[in-house]
Design an enzyme around this catalytic site. Structure first.
Site, PDB file in Angstrom:
ATOM      1  N   GLY A  10       0.787  -1.231   0.000  1.00 15.01           N
ATOM      2  CA  GLY A  10       0.000   0.000   0.000  1.00 15.01           C
ATOM      3  C   GLY A  10       0.817   1.277   0.000  1.00 15.01           C
ATOM      4  O   GLY A  10       0.269   2.356  -0.141  1.00 15.01           O
ATOM      5  N   CYS A  48     -27.001 -11.525 -17.506  1.00 12.57           N
ATOM      6  CA  CYS A  48     -26.350 -11.068 -18.732  1.00 12.57           C
ATOM      7  C   CYS A  48     -27.190 -11.470 -19.938  1.00 12.57           C
ATOM      8  O   CYS A  48     -27.582 -12.626 -20.081  1.00 12.57           O
ATOM      9  CB  CYS A  48     -24.952 -11.659 -18.845  1.00 12.57           C
ATOM     10  SG  CYS A  48     -24.144 -11.248 -20.405  1.00 12.57           S
ATOM     11  N   CYS A  98     -24.721 -14.104 -22.076  1.00 11.76           N
ATOM     12  CA  CYS A  98     -24.296 -15.415 -21.572  1.00 11.76           C
ATOM     13  C   CYS A  98     -25.158 -15.908 -20.430  1.00 11.76           C
ATOM     14  O   CYS A  98     -24.972 -17.014 -19.943  1.00 11.76           O
ATOM     15  CB  CYS A  98     -22.828 -15.382 -21.152  1.00 11.76           C
ATOM     16  SG  CYS A  98     -22.548 -14.562 -19.558  1.00 11.76           S
ATOM     17  N   CYS A 138     -22.405  -8.651 -19.068  1.00 13.99           N
ATOM     18  CA  CYS A 138     -21.181  -8.774 -18.271  1.00 13.99           C
ATOM     19  C   CYS A 138     -20.247  -7.630 -18.609  1.00 13.99           C
ATOM     20  O   CYS A 138     -19.970  -7.376 -19.786  1.00 13.99           O
ATOM     21  CB  CYS A 138     -20.440 -10.071 -18.588  1.00 13.99           C
ATOM     22  SG  CYS A 138     -21.294 -11.566 -18.085  1.00 13.99           S
ATOM     23  N   CYS A 195     -17.409 -13.238 -20.331  1.00 13.70           N
ATOM     24  CA  CYS A 195     -18.682 -13.452 -21.026  1.00 13.70           C
ATOM     25  C   CYS A 195     -18.466 -14.328 -22.269  1.00 13.70           C
ATOM     26  O   CYS A 195     -19.194 -15.289 -22.515  1.00 13.70           O
ATOM     27  CB  CYS A 195     -19.274 -12.100 -21.407  1.00 13.70           C
ATOM     28  SG  CYS A 195     -20.932 -12.162 -22.078  1.00 13.70           S
TER      29      CYS A 195
END
Ligand code: ATP
Ligand code: MG
Ligand code: ZN
Lengths: 278, 286
Positions: free
Chosen positions: B32, B242, B245, B267, B273
Protein backbone atom coordinates in the site's frame (compact mmCIF):
# COMPACT_ATOMS: atom_id res chain seq x y z
CA UNK A 1 -9.38 32.41 42.73
CA UNK A 2 -10.17 28.88 41.65
CA UNK A 3 -8.13 25.78 42.23
CA UNK A 4 -4.48 26.77 42.00
CA UNK A 5 -3.10 23.99 39.81
CA UNK A 6 -2.23 25.26 36.36
CA UNK A 7 -3.81 23.21 33.55
CA UNK A 8 -1.24 24.70 31.22
CA UNK A 9 2.11 26.17 32.07
CA UNK A 10 4.55 27.77 29.65
CA UNK A 11 8.11 28.67 30.58
CA UNK A 12 10.56 30.84 28.66
CA UNK A 13 8.86 30.29 25.31
CA UNK A 14 10.63 31.92 22.40
CA UNK A 15 9.59 31.88 18.75
CA UNK A 16 11.74 33.70 16.27
CA UNK A 17 11.59 34.03 12.49
CA UNK A 18 15.20 34.20 11.36
CA UNK A 19 18.43 32.91 12.82
CA UNK A 20 19.29 35.77 15.16
CA UNK A 21 22.73 37.37 15.58
CA UNK A 22 25.03 38.37 18.46
CA UNK A 23 23.35 41.78 18.67
CA UNK A 24 19.76 40.59 19.10
CA UNK A 25 20.70 37.69 21.35
CA UNK A 26 22.21 40.29 23.67
CA UNK A 27 19.46 42.94 23.45
CA UNK A 28 16.07 41.68 24.57
CA UNK A 29 14.16 44.92 24.16
CA UNK A 30 13.96 45.34 20.42
CA UNK A 31 11.67 47.82 18.78
CA UNK A 32 8.65 45.78 17.51
CA UNK A 33 10.62 42.59 18.28
CA UNK A 34 12.71 43.06 15.14
CA UNK A 35 16.51 43.02 15.13
CA UNK A 36 17.90 46.14 13.41
CA UNK A 37 21.06 44.22 12.44
CA UNK A 38 19.92 40.86 11.08
CA UNK A 39 16.17 41.57 10.65
CA UNK A 40 15.20 38.48 12.67
CA UNK A 41 11.74 38.81 14.18
CA UNK A 42 11.54 37.68 17.78
CA UNK A 43 7.75 37.20 17.60
CA UNK A 44 7.56 35.66 21.07
CA UNK A 45 10.42 36.19 23.49
CA UNK A 46 10.95 34.43 26.81
CA UNK A 47 7.24 34.25 27.62
CA UNK A 48 6.18 32.42 30.78
CA UNK A 49 2.61 32.06 32.02
CA UNK A 50 0.26 29.84 33.93
CA UNK A 51 -3.31 29.07 32.93
CA UNK A 52 -5.40 27.87 35.85
CA UNK A 53 -8.36 25.55 35.82
CA UNK A 54 -11.58 27.18 34.69
CA UNK A 55 -10.14 30.66 34.30
CA UNK A 56 -9.96 33.04 31.38
CA UNK A 57 -6.53 34.48 30.72
CA UNK A 58 -6.58 37.49 28.44
CA UNK A 59 -3.70 38.50 26.20
CA UNK A 60 -3.71 42.04 24.92
CA UNK A 61 -1.19 43.91 22.81
CA UNK A 62 -0.79 45.92 19.65
CA UNK A 63 -0.70 44.43 16.18
CA UNK A 64 2.48 42.40 15.67
CA UNK A 65 3.15 41.96 19.39
CA UNK A 66 3.16 38.17 19.05
CA UNK A 67 -0.26 37.20 20.41
CA UNK A 68 -1.29 34.93 17.53
CA UNK A 69 2.18 33.43 17.31
CA UNK A 70 2.03 32.47 20.98
CA UNK A 71 -1.34 30.71 20.59
CA UNK A 72 -0.29 29.00 17.37
CA UNK A 73 2.82 27.73 19.09
CA UNK A 74 0.83 26.33 22.01
CA UNK A 75 -1.50 24.63 19.51
CA UNK A 76 1.50 23.25 17.53
CA UNK A 77 0.73 25.18 14.34
CA UNK A 78 4.11 26.80 14.78
CA UNK A 79 7.25 25.24 16.29
CA UNK A 80 8.75 26.90 19.36
CA UNK A 81 12.36 27.99 18.94
CA UNK A 82 12.95 27.22 22.59
CA UNK A 83 11.04 26.90 25.82
CA UNK A 84 8.95 24.47 27.72
CA UNK A 85 5.25 23.83 28.06
CA UNK A 86 3.35 21.39 30.23
CA UNK A 87 -0.25 20.26 30.52
CA UNK A 88 -1.52 18.91 33.84
CA UNK A 89 -3.55 16.19 32.13
CA UNK A 90 -0.63 14.99 30.03
CA UNK A 91 1.77 12.76 31.98
CA UNK A 92 0.88 14.75 35.12
CA UNK A 93 2.70 17.75 33.71
CA UNK A 94 5.99 15.85 33.72
CA UNK A 95 6.62 16.17 29.97
CA UNK A 96 7.48 19.17 27.83
CA UNK A 97 4.82 19.02 25.12
CA UNK A 98 7.12 20.80 22.65
CA UNK A 99 9.42 17.76 22.83
CA UNK A 100 6.93 15.12 21.69
CA UNK A 101 6.36 13.23 18.45
CA UNK A 102 3.97 14.56 15.83
CA UNK A 103 1.48 11.82 16.79
CA UNK A 104 1.58 12.91 20.43
CA UNK A 105 1.07 16.51 19.38
CA UNK A 106 -1.96 15.48 17.34
CA UNK A 107 -3.32 13.61 20.35
CA UNK A 108 -2.90 16.71 22.52
CA UNK A 109 -4.52 18.98 19.92
CA UNK A 110 -7.50 16.71 19.45
CA UNK A 111 -8.19 15.66 23.02
CA UNK A 112 -6.93 18.40 25.29
CA UNK A 113 -7.08 21.60 23.23
CA UNK A 114 -9.32 23.59 20.96
CA UNK A 115 -8.54 26.62 18.83
CA UNK A 116 -10.68 29.36 17.38
CA UNK A 117 -8.60 31.20 14.81
CA UNK A 118 -8.55 34.90 14.09
CA UNK A 119 -9.07 34.00 10.43
CA UNK A 120 -11.84 31.39 9.96
CA UNK A 121 -10.07 30.11 6.83
CA UNK A 122 -7.44 28.63 9.13
CA UNK A 123 -9.98 26.89 11.33
CA UNK A 124 -12.56 25.67 8.82
CA UNK A 125 -12.52 23.92 5.49
CA UNK A 126 -14.73 26.29 3.54
CA UNK A 127 -15.79 23.81 0.86
CA UNK A 128 -17.19 21.07 3.06
CA UNK A 129 -20.30 21.37 5.20
CA UNK A 130 -20.42 22.95 8.64
CA UNK A 131 -21.38 19.51 9.99
CA UNK A 132 -18.33 17.79 8.53
CA UNK A 133 -16.13 20.60 9.83
CA UNK A 134 -17.33 20.00 13.37
CA UNK A 135 -17.16 16.22 12.94
CA UNK A 136 -13.52 16.55 11.90
CA UNK A 137 -12.54 16.98 15.55
CA UNK A 138 -14.55 13.89 16.52
CA UNK A 139 -12.97 11.87 13.72
CA UNK A 140 -9.51 13.11 14.68
CA UNK A 141 -10.14 11.84 18.20
CA UNK A 142 -10.95 8.38 16.80
CA UNK A 143 -14.74 8.35 16.41
CA UNK A 144 -15.79 6.10 13.51
CA UNK A 145 -19.53 5.98 14.11
CA UNK A 146 -21.33 8.18 11.60
CA UNK A 147 -24.68 8.18 13.42
CA UNK A 148 -23.24 9.20 16.77
CA UNK A 149 -21.15 11.90 15.10
CA UNK A 150 -24.20 13.39 13.40
CA UNK A 151 -25.98 13.45 16.76
CA UNK A 152 -23.06 15.13 18.51
CA UNK A 153 -22.53 17.60 15.66
CA UNK A 154 -26.18 18.65 15.76
CA UNK A 155 -25.96 19.09 19.50
CA UNK A 156 -22.84 21.24 19.20
CA UNK A 157 -24.24 23.43 16.44
CA UNK A 158 -27.52 23.93 18.30
CA UNK A 159 -25.50 24.95 21.30
CA UNK A 160 -24.00 27.86 19.36
CA UNK A 161 -27.41 28.66 17.87
CA UNK A 162 -26.77 27.54 14.33
CA UNK A 163 -29.97 26.14 12.99
CA UNK A 164 -29.81 22.52 11.90
CA UNK A 165 -30.96 23.31 8.40
CA UNK A 166 -27.46 24.79 7.90
CA UNK A 167 -25.74 21.52 8.90
CA UNK A 168 -25.08 20.56 5.29
CA UNK A 169 -24.17 24.06 4.09
CA UNK A 170 -20.60 25.17 3.51
CA UNK A 171 -19.25 27.77 5.94
CA UNK A 172 -18.11 29.99 3.06
CA UNK A 173 -21.76 30.97 2.70
CA UNK A 174 -21.99 31.89 6.40
CA UNK A 175 -21.69 35.32 7.99
CA UNK A 176 -18.54 36.12 9.99
CA UNK A 177 -20.34 35.60 13.29
CA UNK A 178 -21.69 32.24 12.16
CA UNK A 179 -18.25 31.12 11.01
CA UNK A 180 -16.85 31.94 14.44
CA UNK A 181 -19.67 30.00 16.06
CA UNK A 182 -18.95 26.97 13.88
CA UNK A 183 -15.29 27.26 14.89
CA UNK A 184 -16.36 27.32 18.55
CA UNK A 185 -18.46 24.17 18.05
CA UNK A 186 -15.56 22.43 16.43
CA UNK A 187 -13.03 23.55 19.01
CA UNK A 188 -15.17 22.32 21.91
CA UNK A 189 -16.35 19.10 20.25
CA UNK A 190 -14.23 16.81 22.42
CA UNK A 191 -14.76 18.76 25.64
CA UNK A 192 -11.12 19.82 25.92
CA UNK A 193 -9.86 21.34 29.20
CA UNK A 194 -8.10 24.12 27.26
CA UNK A 195 -9.44 26.49 24.61
CA UNK A 196 -7.52 29.15 22.68
CA UNK A 197 -9.45 32.03 21.14
CA UNK A 198 -7.67 34.42 18.80
CA UNK A 199 -9.51 37.69 18.10
CA UNK A 200 -12.82 35.83 17.83
CA UNK A 201 -14.85 39.00 17.56
CA UNK A 202 -12.53 41.18 15.50
CA UNK A 203 -14.27 42.40 12.39
CA UNK A 204 -17.77 41.59 13.64
CA UNK A 205 -20.55 44.12 14.20
CA UNK A 206 -20.83 45.26 17.79
CA UNK A 207 -24.13 43.46 18.35
CA UNK A 208 -22.78 40.24 16.84
CA UNK A 209 -19.63 40.69 18.89
CA UNK A 210 -21.63 40.85 22.10
CA UNK A 211 -23.52 37.68 21.20
CA UNK A 212 -20.35 35.72 20.47
CA UNK A 213 -18.75 36.90 23.71
CA UNK A 214 -21.88 35.92 25.66
CA UNK A 215 -21.73 32.51 24.06
CA UNK A 216 -18.09 32.06 25.05
CA UNK A 217 -18.87 33.09 28.60
CA UNK A 218 -21.74 30.61 28.87
CA UNK A 219 -19.64 27.78 27.44
CA UNK A 220 -16.89 28.64 29.88
CA UNK A 221 -19.29 28.53 32.83
CA UNK A 222 -20.98 25.37 31.68
CA UNK A 223 -17.93 23.32 30.74
CA UNK A 224 -15.35 24.93 33.00
CA UNK A 225 -12.86 25.13 30.14
CA UNK A 226 -9.75 27.17 30.83
CA UNK A 227 -9.39 29.76 28.08
CA UNK A 228 -6.70 31.97 26.67
CA UNK A 229 -8.34 34.84 24.85
CA UNK A 230 -6.29 37.06 22.59
CA UNK A 231 -7.43 40.50 21.51
CA UNK A 232 -5.90 43.80 20.61
CA UNK A 233 -9.10 45.32 22.00
CA UNK A 234 -8.75 45.99 25.71
CA UNK A 235 -12.50 46.37 26.20
CA UNK A 236 -12.99 42.74 25.11
CA UNK A 237 -10.25 41.61 27.48
CA UNK A 238 -11.71 43.67 30.33
CA UNK A 239 -15.13 42.14 29.78
CA UNK A 240 -13.93 38.55 29.49
CA UNK A 241 -10.79 37.75 31.39
CA UNK A 242 -9.96 37.04 35.02
CA UNK A 243 -6.27 37.73 34.54
CA UNK A 244 -4.49 39.61 31.79
CA UNK A 245 -1.08 39.50 30.16
CA UNK A 246 0.10 42.53 28.18
CA UNK A 247 2.45 41.83 25.26
CA UNK A 248 4.74 44.24 23.48
CA UNK A 249 7.35 43.38 20.87
CA UNK A 250 7.05 39.65 21.64
CA UNK A 251 7.53 40.08 25.39
CA UNK A 252 5.14 40.07 28.32
CA UNK A 253 5.50 43.51 29.87
CA UNK A 254 2.81 43.23 32.50
CA UNK A 255 0.64 40.54 34.03
CA UNK A 256 -1.96 40.42 36.77
CA UNK A 257 -5.62 40.41 37.72
CA UNK A 258 -7.57 42.20 35.05
CA UNK A 259 -9.22 44.60 37.50
CA UNK A 260 -5.88 45.53 38.97
CA UNK A 261 -4.32 46.19 35.59
CA UNK A 262 -7.27 48.36 34.62
CA UNK A 263 -7.11 50.38 37.80
CA UNK A 264 -3.40 50.60 38.27
CA UNK A 265 -1.40 49.83 35.12
CA UNK A 266 2.34 49.69 35.86
CA UNK A 267 4.00 49.64 32.46
CA UNK A 268 3.98 52.78 30.36
CA UNK A 269 2.53 50.92 27.39
CA UNK A 270 -0.30 49.49 29.49
CA UNK A 271 -1.00 52.96 30.80
CA UNK A 272 -1.51 54.34 27.30
CA UNK A 273 -3.71 51.34 26.48
CA UNK A 274 -5.89 51.84 29.53
CA UNK A 275 -6.07 55.60 29.02
CA UNK A 276 -7.23 55.13 25.46
CA UNK A 277 -10.18 53.12 26.81
CA UNK A 278 -11.48 56.02 28.86
CA UNK B 1 2.16 -11.58 -31.71
CA UNK B 2 5.03 -10.95 -34.17
CA UNK B 3 7.90 -9.14 -32.44
CA UNK B 4 9.27 -5.99 -34.06
CA UNK B 5 13.04 -6.40 -33.69
CA UNK B 6 13.77 -2.70 -34.10
CA UNK B 7 12.97 -2.25 -30.43
CA UNK B 8 14.54 -3.66 -27.31
CA UNK B 9 12.47 -6.49 -25.78
CA UNK B 10 9.48 -4.82 -24.13
CA UNK B 11 10.50 -1.43 -25.53
CA UNK B 12 12.28 -0.10 -22.40
CA UNK B 13 16.03 -0.55 -22.11
CA UNK B 14 17.26 -3.15 -19.63
CA UNK B 15 18.54 -0.55 -17.15
CA UNK B 16 15.14 1.17 -16.97
CA UNK B 17 13.35 -2.12 -16.51
CA UNK B 18 15.72 -3.13 -13.73
CA UNK B 19 15.13 0.19 -11.99
CA UNK B 20 11.36 -0.18 -12.25
CA UNK B 21 11.59 -3.76 -10.96
CA UNK B 22 13.49 -2.46 -7.95
CA UNK B 23 10.65 0.00 -7.26
CA UNK B 24 8.17 -2.86 -7.64
CA UNK B 25 10.07 -4.96 -5.09
CA UNK B 26 10.13 -1.98 -2.77
CA UNK B 27 6.35 -1.62 -3.22
CA UNK B 28 5.74 -5.32 -2.55
CA UNK B 29 7.80 -5.10 0.63
CA UNK B 30 5.57 -2.31 2.00
CA UNK B 31 1.97 -3.09 0.97
CA UNK B 32 0.00 0.00 0.00
CA UNK B 33 2.98 2.35 0.19
CA UNK B 34 3.51 4.57 -2.86
CA UNK B 35 7.02 4.17 -4.20
CA UNK B 36 8.27 6.93 -6.51
CA UNK B 37 9.80 5.80 -9.78
CA UNK B 38 11.41 7.48 -12.75
CA UNK B 39 8.54 7.31 -15.20
CA UNK B 40 9.84 6.92 -18.78
CA UNK B 41 8.58 8.43 -21.98
CA UNK B 42 6.51 6.01 -24.03
CA UNK B 43 5.01 6.23 -27.53
CA UNK B 44 1.67 6.69 -25.74
CA UNK B 45 0.48 9.83 -23.96
CA UNK B 46 0.77 10.07 -20.19
CA UNK B 47 -2.56 9.40 -18.58
CA UNK B 48 -3.25 6.59 -21.03
CA UNK B 49 -2.04 3.80 -18.81
CA UNK B 50 1.67 4.53 -19.02
CA UNK B 51 2.23 3.60 -15.36
CA UNK B 52 0.66 0.19 -15.88
CA UNK B 53 2.46 -0.30 -19.21
CA UNK B 54 5.87 0.36 -17.66
CA UNK B 55 5.18 -2.16 -14.89
CA UNK B 56 4.02 -4.77 -17.39
CA UNK B 57 7.03 -4.15 -19.65
CA UNK B 58 9.38 -4.48 -16.71
CA UNK B 59 8.05 -7.80 -15.46
CA UNK B 60 7.05 -9.54 -18.69
CA UNK B 61 9.17 -12.37 -20.16
CA UNK B 62 9.11 -13.95 -23.62
CA UNK B 63 7.15 -17.02 -22.41
CA UNK B 64 4.41 -15.05 -20.70
CA UNK B 65 0.85 -14.73 -21.92
CA UNK B 66 -0.70 -11.27 -21.73
CA UNK B 67 -4.25 -9.99 -21.42
CA UNK B 68 -5.15 -6.29 -21.60
CA UNK B 69 -8.55 -4.94 -20.59
CA UNK B 70 -10.11 -1.53 -20.30
CA UNK B 71 -13.28 -1.16 -18.20
CA UNK B 72 -13.68 -4.94 -18.48
CA UNK B 73 -13.41 -4.99 -22.24
CA UNK B 74 -10.62 -6.56 -24.32
CA UNK B 75 -11.77 -4.75 -27.44
CA UNK B 76 -11.79 -1.07 -26.48
CA UNK B 77 -9.44 1.20 -28.44
CA UNK B 78 -7.25 1.66 -25.39
CA UNK B 79 -6.88 -2.01 -24.62
CA UNK B 80 -6.14 -2.77 -28.24
CA UNK B 81 -3.42 -0.15 -28.58
CA UNK B 82 -1.72 -1.14 -25.31
CA UNK B 83 -1.87 -4.82 -26.29
CA UNK B 84 -0.38 -3.93 -29.65
CA UNK B 85 2.45 -1.90 -28.12
CA UNK B 86 3.44 -4.58 -25.62
CA UNK B 87 2.71 -7.41 -28.04
CA UNK B 88 4.82 -6.11 -30.94
CA UNK B 89 7.77 -5.16 -28.72
CA UNK B 90 7.81 -8.54 -26.95
CA UNK B 91 6.23 -11.01 -29.35
CA UNK B 92 4.37 -12.61 -26.42
CA UNK B 93 1.15 -14.58 -26.76
CA UNK B 94 -1.99 -12.60 -25.94
CA UNK B 95 -5.35 -13.87 -24.76
CA UNK B 96 -8.79 -12.68 -23.68
CA UNK B 97 -9.18 -15.54 -21.21
CA UNK B 98 -8.00 -14.33 -17.81
CA UNK B 99 -7.33 -17.90 -16.67
CA UNK B 100 -4.76 -18.29 -19.47
CA UNK B 101 -2.90 -15.06 -18.78
CA UNK B 102 0.24 -14.75 -16.69
CA UNK B 103 -0.01 -10.97 -16.65
CA UNK B 104 -3.24 -8.99 -16.93
CA UNK B 105 -3.10 -5.26 -17.38
CA UNK B 106 -6.37 -3.57 -16.56
CA UNK B 107 -8.10 -0.27 -16.14
CA UNK B 108 -11.24 0.12 -13.98
CA UNK B 109 -11.92 -3.61 -13.36
CA UNK B 110 -10.63 -6.76 -11.71
CA UNK B 111 -11.67 -9.86 -13.72
CA UNK B 112 -14.58 -11.97 -12.50
CA UNK B 113 -12.63 -15.22 -12.38
CA UNK B 114 -10.52 -15.29 -9.20
CA UNK B 115 -6.85 -14.93 -10.06
CA UNK B 116 -4.28 -17.49 -9.01
CA UNK B 117 -0.97 -17.33 -7.20
CA UNK B 118 0.94 -17.52 -10.49
CA UNK B 119 -0.82 -14.48 -11.95
CA UNK B 120 -0.14 -10.76 -11.74
CA UNK B 121 -2.78 -8.08 -12.20
CA UNK B 122 -1.42 -4.68 -13.18
CA UNK B 123 -3.84 -1.82 -12.60
CA UNK B 124 -3.57 1.59 -14.24
CA UNK B 125 -3.91 4.45 -11.77
CA UNK B 126 -4.84 8.04 -12.64
CA UNK B 127 -4.59 9.39 -9.04
CA UNK B 128 -2.55 7.31 -6.60
CA UNK B 129 -2.79 9.70 -3.64
CA UNK B 130 -5.87 9.19 -1.41
CA UNK B 131 -4.88 12.31 0.53
CA UNK B 132 -4.65 14.55 -2.55
CA UNK B 133 -8.07 16.08 -1.93
CA UNK B 134 -7.00 16.76 1.65
CA UNK B 135 -3.76 18.53 0.79
CA UNK B 136 -2.25 19.40 -2.60
CA UNK B 137 1.35 19.26 -1.35
CA UNK B 138 3.37 16.09 -1.72
CA UNK B 139 5.54 16.79 1.34
CA UNK B 140 2.42 17.17 3.50
CA UNK B 141 0.69 14.00 2.28
CA UNK B 142 3.93 12.04 2.70
CA UNK B 143 4.11 13.16 6.33
CA UNK B 144 0.43 12.30 6.90
CA UNK B 145 1.02 8.78 5.54
CA UNK B 146 4.08 8.50 7.74
CA UNK B 147 2.03 9.34 10.81
CA UNK B 148 -0.94 7.23 9.68
CA UNK B 149 -2.97 10.45 9.94
CA UNK B 150 -6.04 9.87 7.77
CA UNK B 151 -8.57 12.18 9.44
CA UNK B 152 -8.98 14.16 6.21
CA UNK B 153 -10.03 11.09 4.22
CA UNK B 154 -12.58 10.17 6.88
CA UNK B 155 -13.90 13.73 6.88
CA UNK B 156 -14.48 13.44 3.12
CA UNK B 157 -16.32 10.15 3.63
CA UNK B 158 -18.37 11.72 6.42
CA UNK B 159 -19.23 14.65 4.16
CA UNK B 160 -20.37 12.18 1.49
CA UNK B 161 -22.52 10.43 4.10
CA UNK B 162 -23.99 13.72 5.28
CA UNK B 163 -24.81 14.89 1.75
CA UNK B 164 -25.94 11.63 0.14
CA UNK B 165 -26.83 9.24 2.95
CA UNK B 166 -23.99 6.91 2.00
CA UNK B 167 -20.29 7.20 2.70
CA UNK B 168 -19.46 4.80 -0.12
CA UNK B 169 -17.87 6.03 -3.32
CA UNK B 170 -18.95 4.58 -6.66
CA UNK B 171 -15.40 3.87 -7.79
CA UNK B 172 -11.94 4.18 -6.26
CA UNK B 173 -13.35 3.77 -2.75
CA UNK B 174 -10.30 3.98 -0.46
CA UNK B 175 -8.97 0.91 1.34
CA UNK B 176 -6.68 0.29 4.29
CA UNK B 177 -3.89 -2.04 3.20
CA UNK B 178 -2.28 -4.39 5.69
CA UNK B 179 -3.69 -2.24 8.53
CA UNK B 180 -1.21 0.49 7.70
CA UNK B 181 -1.53 2.57 4.52
CA UNK B 182 -4.71 4.02 3.09
CA UNK B 183 -4.63 3.41 -0.65
CA UNK B 184 -6.63 4.26 -3.74
CA UNK B 185 -7.54 0.94 -5.35
CA UNK B 186 -7.69 2.78 -8.73
CA UNK B 187 -11.15 3.55 -10.18
CA UNK B 188 -12.48 0.00 -9.95
CA UNK B 189 -16.14 -0.31 -8.93
CA UNK B 190 -16.70 -0.98 -5.24
CA UNK B 191 -17.84 -4.38 -6.44
CA UNK B 192 -14.19 -5.30 -7.00
CA UNK B 193 -12.77 -4.00 -3.71
CA UNK B 194 -13.28 -7.29 -1.81
CA UNK B 195 -11.24 -9.08 -4.49
CA UNK B 196 -8.15 -7.28 -3.19
CA UNK B 197 -8.47 -8.81 0.26
CA UNK B 198 -6.39 -11.93 0.92
CA UNK B 199 -6.13 -12.59 -2.81
CA UNK B 200 -3.90 -15.31 -4.21
CA UNK B 201 -2.46 -13.14 -6.96
CA UNK B 202 -0.13 -10.17 -6.84
CA UNK B 203 -1.64 -6.75 -7.56
CA UNK B 204 0.61 -4.01 -8.92
CA UNK B 205 -0.56 -0.41 -9.35
CA UNK B 206 1.13 2.02 -11.70
CA UNK B 207 0.59 5.78 -12.01
CA UNK B 208 2.62 7.11 -14.95
CA UNK B 209 1.82 10.78 -14.68
CA UNK B 210 2.21 10.84 -10.89
CA UNK B 211 5.29 8.57 -11.07
CA UNK B 212 4.20 6.14 -8.36
CA UNK B 213 4.09 2.37 -8.01
CA UNK B 214 2.36 0.49 -5.22
CA UNK B 215 1.40 -3.11 -4.57
CA UNK B 216 -0.87 -5.51 -2.74
CA UNK B 217 1.06 -8.77 -2.32
CA UNK B 218 -0.80 -12.10 -2.09
CA UNK B 219 -2.79 -12.76 1.10
CA UNK B 220 -2.67 -9.16 2.26
CA UNK B 221 -5.52 -7.82 4.38
CA UNK B 222 -7.31 -5.07 2.44
CA UNK B 223 -10.29 -3.38 4.09
CA UNK B 224 -12.58 -0.81 2.48
CA UNK B 225 -12.93 2.23 4.73
CA UNK B 226 -16.36 2.37 6.36
CA UNK B 227 -17.91 3.82 9.48
CA UNK B 228 -18.74 1.28 12.20
CA UNK B 229 -22.50 1.76 11.78
CA UNK B 230 -22.39 1.93 7.97
CA UNK B 231 -21.24 -1.47 6.69
CA UNK B 232 -19.49 -1.79 3.35
CA UNK B 233 -21.77 -2.83 0.51
CA UNK B 234 -20.96 -3.75 -3.06
CA UNK B 235 -23.16 -2.41 -5.80
CA UNK B 236 -26.28 -4.57 -5.79
CA UNK B 237 -26.25 -6.78 -8.88
CA UNK B 238 -28.95 -9.17 -7.70
CA UNK B 239 -31.88 -10.00 -9.96
CA UNK B 240 -29.84 -9.19 -13.07
CA UNK B 241 -28.78 -11.49 -15.84
CA UNK B 242 -26.35 -11.07 -18.73
CA UNK B 243 -28.31 -10.80 -21.99
CA UNK B 244 -25.50 -12.60 -23.84
CA UNK B 245 -24.30 -15.41 -21.57
CA UNK B 246 -26.97 -15.50 -18.88
CA UNK B 247 -24.49 -14.96 -16.03
CA UNK B 248 -25.81 -13.75 -12.69
CA UNK B 249 -24.02 -12.23 -9.70
CA UNK B 250 -21.27 -10.56 -11.68
CA UNK B 251 -20.65 -6.88 -12.34
CA UNK B 252 -22.88 -5.68 -15.16
CA UNK B 253 -22.82 -2.85 -17.63
CA UNK B 254 -26.26 -1.43 -17.98
CA UNK B 255 -27.82 0.10 -21.05
CA UNK B 256 -31.09 0.76 -22.74
CA UNK B 257 -32.21 -0.93 -25.90
CA UNK B 258 -32.78 1.95 -28.31
CA UNK B 259 -35.61 0.14 -30.10
CA UNK B 260 -37.62 -1.14 -27.12
CA UNK B 261 -36.42 1.25 -24.39
CA UNK B 262 -35.82 -1.83 -22.26
CA UNK B 263 -33.12 -1.89 -19.57
CA UNK B 264 -30.49 -4.51 -20.39
CA UNK B 265 -27.50 -5.98 -18.63
CA UNK B 266 -24.33 -7.42 -19.98
CA UNK B 267 -21.18 -8.77 -18.27
CA UNK B 268 -18.72 -5.92 -17.88
CA UNK B 269 -15.91 -8.52 -18.07
CA UNK B 270 -16.11 -9.25 -21.81
CA UNK B 271 -13.50 -12.04 -21.74
CA UNK B 272 -15.45 -13.84 -19.05
CA UNK B 273 -18.68 -13.45 -21.03
CA UNK B 274 -17.10 -14.72 -24.25
CA UNK B 275 -15.63 -17.74 -22.51
CA UNK B 276 -19.01 -18.64 -21.02
CA UNK B 277 -20.66 -18.42 -24.39
CA UNK B 278 -17.97 -20.53 -26.05
CA UNK B 279 -18.19 -23.18 -23.35
CA UNK B 280 -21.99 -23.12 -23.42
CA UNK B 281 -22.43 -21.03 -20.34
CA UNK B 282 -20.73 -23.45 -17.98
CA UNK B 283 -17.63 -21.68 -16.86
CA UNK B 284 -17.43 -20.37 -13.29
CA UNK B 285 -20.99 -21.42 -12.57
CA UNK B 286 -21.78 -21.81 -8.87
N1 ATP C 1 5.27 32.77 9.61
C1 ATP C 1 5.88 33.93 9.88
N2 ATP C 1 7.03 34.26 9.26
C2 ATP C 1 7.67 35.42 9.54
N3 ATP C 1 7.21 36.33 10.41
C3 ATP C 1 6.07 36.05 11.05
C4 ATP C 1 5.34 34.86 10.83
N4 ATP C 1 4.24 34.85 11.62
C5 ATP C 1 4.28 35.99 12.30
N5 ATP C 1 5.38 36.73 11.97
C6 ATP C 1 5.76 38.00 12.55
O1 ATP C 1 5.76 37.87 13.95
C7 ATP C 1 5.29 39.05 14.57
C8 ATP C 1 4.12 38.71 15.48
O2 ATP C 1 3.01 38.38 14.67
P1 ATP C 1 1.62 37.91 15.28
O3 ATP C 1 0.75 37.50 14.17
O4 ATP C 1 1.88 36.92 16.35
O5 ATP C 1 1.10 39.25 15.93
P2 ATP C 1 -0.29 39.58 16.62
O6 ATP C 1 0.03 40.10 17.96
O7 ATP C 1 -1.18 38.41 16.56
O8 ATP C 1 -0.84 40.76 15.72
P3 ATP C 1 -2.34 41.10 15.22
O9 ATP C 1 -2.99 41.85 16.34
O10 ATP C 1 -2.13 41.98 14.03
O11 ATP C 1 -3.02 39.84 14.89
C9 ATP C 1 4.94 40.01 13.46
O12 ATP C 1 6.04 40.86 13.26
C10 ATP C 1 4.77 39.12 12.25
O13 ATP C 1 5.09 39.78 11.07
MG1 MG D 1 -3.04 38.02 15.63
ZN1 ZN E 1 20.01 40.08 15.06
Amino acid sequence: MKNRTPVLEGSHITVRFGDGCPYCREHTELEKGRCPVCRTIWAVRDVSFRLYEGEILGIVGESGSGKSTLLKTLYFDQPATSGDCRIARYHDGQKNIFDTSSQQKRYLRNHLMGMVYQNPILGLRMKISAGANVAEKLIAAGNRNAGSMIGRTEELLQHVEISLDRLRDQPRYFSGGMQQRVQISKATANNPPILFLDEVTTGLDLSVQAKVLDLIRSIQKELGIAMMIVSHDLSVIRMMSDRTMVMLGGRVVEEGLTDQIMEDPMHAYTQTLVNSLL
Amino acid sequence: MERNLNYNFAFLDEGSKREIRRSILHAIAIPGYQVPFGSRELPIGRGWGTGGIQITMSVIGPDDTLKVIDQGSDDSVNAVSIRKLIGTTTGVKTTTDSAEADIIQSRHRIPEEPLRADQVLVLQVPQPEPLRSVDPHEEVTRRLHGDGEYTGIWVNLFERYLQTGSALRGADHPVLTDGRYVMNPSPIPRYDNPKLDHAECLYLFGAGREKKIYAVPPYTKVESLTFDDQPFRREDMSGRKCRLCGAENVYFDEFFDAATGERMFQCSDSGFCKKRREKGGNCHEE
